[in-house]
Write an enzyme that holds these catalytic residues in place. Sequence first.
Site, PDB file in Angstrom:
ATOM      1  CG  ASP A  42       5.364   6.551  -5.354  1.00  0.00           C
ATOM      2  OD1 ASP A  42       4.372   6.847  -4.677  1.00  0.00           O
ATOM      3  OD2 ASP A  42       6.220   5.721  -4.976  1.00  0.00           O
ATOM      4  CB  ILE A  43      10.384   6.396  -4.250  1.00  0.00           C
ATOM      5  CG1 ILE A  43      11.890   6.164  -4.280  1.00  0.00           C
ATOM      6  CG2 ILE A  43       9.639   5.323  -3.468  1.00  0.00           C
ATOM      7  CD1 ILE A  43      12.576   6.439  -2.964  1.00  0.00           C
ATOM      8  N   GLY A  45       4.346  10.964  -3.927  1.00  0.00           N
ATOM      9  CA  GLY A  45       3.813   9.796  -3.234  1.00  0.00           C
ATOM     10  C   GLY A  45       2.514   9.367  -3.892  1.00  0.00           C
ATOM     11  CD  GLN A  59      -5.340   3.830   2.656  1.00  0.00           C
ATOM     12  OE1 GLN A  59      -4.601   4.314   3.507  1.00  0.00           O
ATOM     13  NE2 GLN A  59      -6.473   3.255   2.958  1.00  0.00           N
ATOM     14  CE  LYS A  85       1.706  11.883   8.910  1.00  0.00           C
ATOM     15  NZ  LYS A  85       1.949  12.434   7.565  1.00  0.00           N
ATOM     16  CE1 TYR A 130       1.924   8.339   9.663  1.00  0.00           C
ATOM     17  CE2 TYR A 130       0.220   8.110  11.324  1.00  0.00           C
ATOM     18  CZ  TYR A 130       0.595   8.411  10.033  1.00  0.00           C
ATOM     19  OH  TYR A 130      -0.358   8.789   9.120  1.00  0.00           O
ATOM     20  CG  ASP A 151      14.406   9.886  -2.662  1.00  0.00           C
ATOM     21  OD1 ASP A 151      13.562  10.302  -1.826  1.00  0.00           O
ATOM     22  OD2 ASP A 151      15.502   9.393  -2.335  1.00  0.00           O
TER      23      ASP A 151
HETATM   24  N1  SER Z   1      -4.167   5.328   9.266  1.00  0.00           N
HETATM   25  C1  SER Z   1      -2.975   5.692   9.971  1.00  0.00           C
HETATM   26  C2  SER Z   1      -2.321   4.504  10.559  1.00  0.00           C
HETATM   27  O1  SER Z   1      -3.010   3.622  10.975  1.00  0.00           O
HETATM   28  C3  SER Z   1      -3.279   6.664  11.057  1.00  0.00           C
HETATM   29  O2  SER Z   1      -3.224   7.946  10.513  1.00  0.00           O
HETATM   30  O3  SER Z   1      -1.138   4.485  10.629  1.00  0.00           O
END
Ligand code: SER
Length: 321
Positions: free
Chosen positions: A39-40, A13, A17, A150, A146, A57
């Site tokens: 990275d893909i 990846g 960012q 996590k 998300y 991938d």
């Molecule tokens: N920066 C992330 C988001 O906003 C949170 O970990 O998805």
Amino acid sequence: MISAKQESILVIGANGQIGSELVEELRRIYGSSNVIATDIKEPSTEVKNGGPFFQLDVLDFPKVHELIRKNNVSQVYLLAALLSATAEQKIKSAWKLNMEGLLGLLELAREEKFKLFWPSSIAVFGSNTPKKQTPQFTITEPSTVYGISKLAGERWCEYYFTHFGVDVRSIRYPGLIGYKTDPGGGTTDYAVTIFHEAIRNKKYTSFLSEKSTLPMMYMPDALRATISLMEADASTVSVRSSYNVAGMSFSPEELAAEICKHIPDFRINYSPDIRQKYADSWPQSIDDSVAFKDWGWKAEYDLCRMTEDMYNHIQHALVSH
Ligand code: SER
């Protein structure tokens, strides 16, 4: 503090960012040829020209395994993931990428004995979590896909450490701010976009309301936290789920006021969208005393220093183009 030593590092990846900045920093520390970026997608020219790159991938485990074995990889940074806002749009593929990617790498780490870094997030917390100075060990009831991925990931990390001795390390990143790449699909990303809009157009419409205070961190601090944790002696790493780390906390209103010190005629408007709901479920500030105690974590950038640095870099890039 961080010493040059012989490591063979794989970053998965690398175009994202965090990845694009981390690869640069790792190559500086460990030597370009010792840091393999993958990275893909096709890489940026910096990543491509800076050292080895493979298109990969993360879910293609035989290929990942081959790369690890061939290069005698000693550390893997697994950064391929979908962020909060994108994950809500694509819940199944977010779960697949975020979860299966991690499980696959934990299995490979068990077999090949490399050190693994995996990023968690403040999104593991939810509405029932104490919002201020959120403790390391507290209620975690995430309400986003998300955040759920996590939190599950954190539990898997601890499980693989406890049961199989996998040396996995993780940080719950706050919102990350950097000038080098465009962020993709996060809720905290307003704090990056606002700089570009302020410098180009002197105005910005925020998708979070003026008082939405969130924990944030400037990228140089995030890179330092990440590499310090990976460099820490294994015996000092007492948390094998994920560490709270704090940088700064501010609201869109406070950030706008700070930007106004550099661009006095900058104007901000507010038009909260669905991302407001995600932000409302997250903490406002983070207690990172466990990270401090275990491996000496301390942030260097506050709102004022971060804003000045972001402004200078983006302004400079614009003038020189
Ligand atoms: N920066 C992330 C988001 O906003 C949170 O970990 O998805």
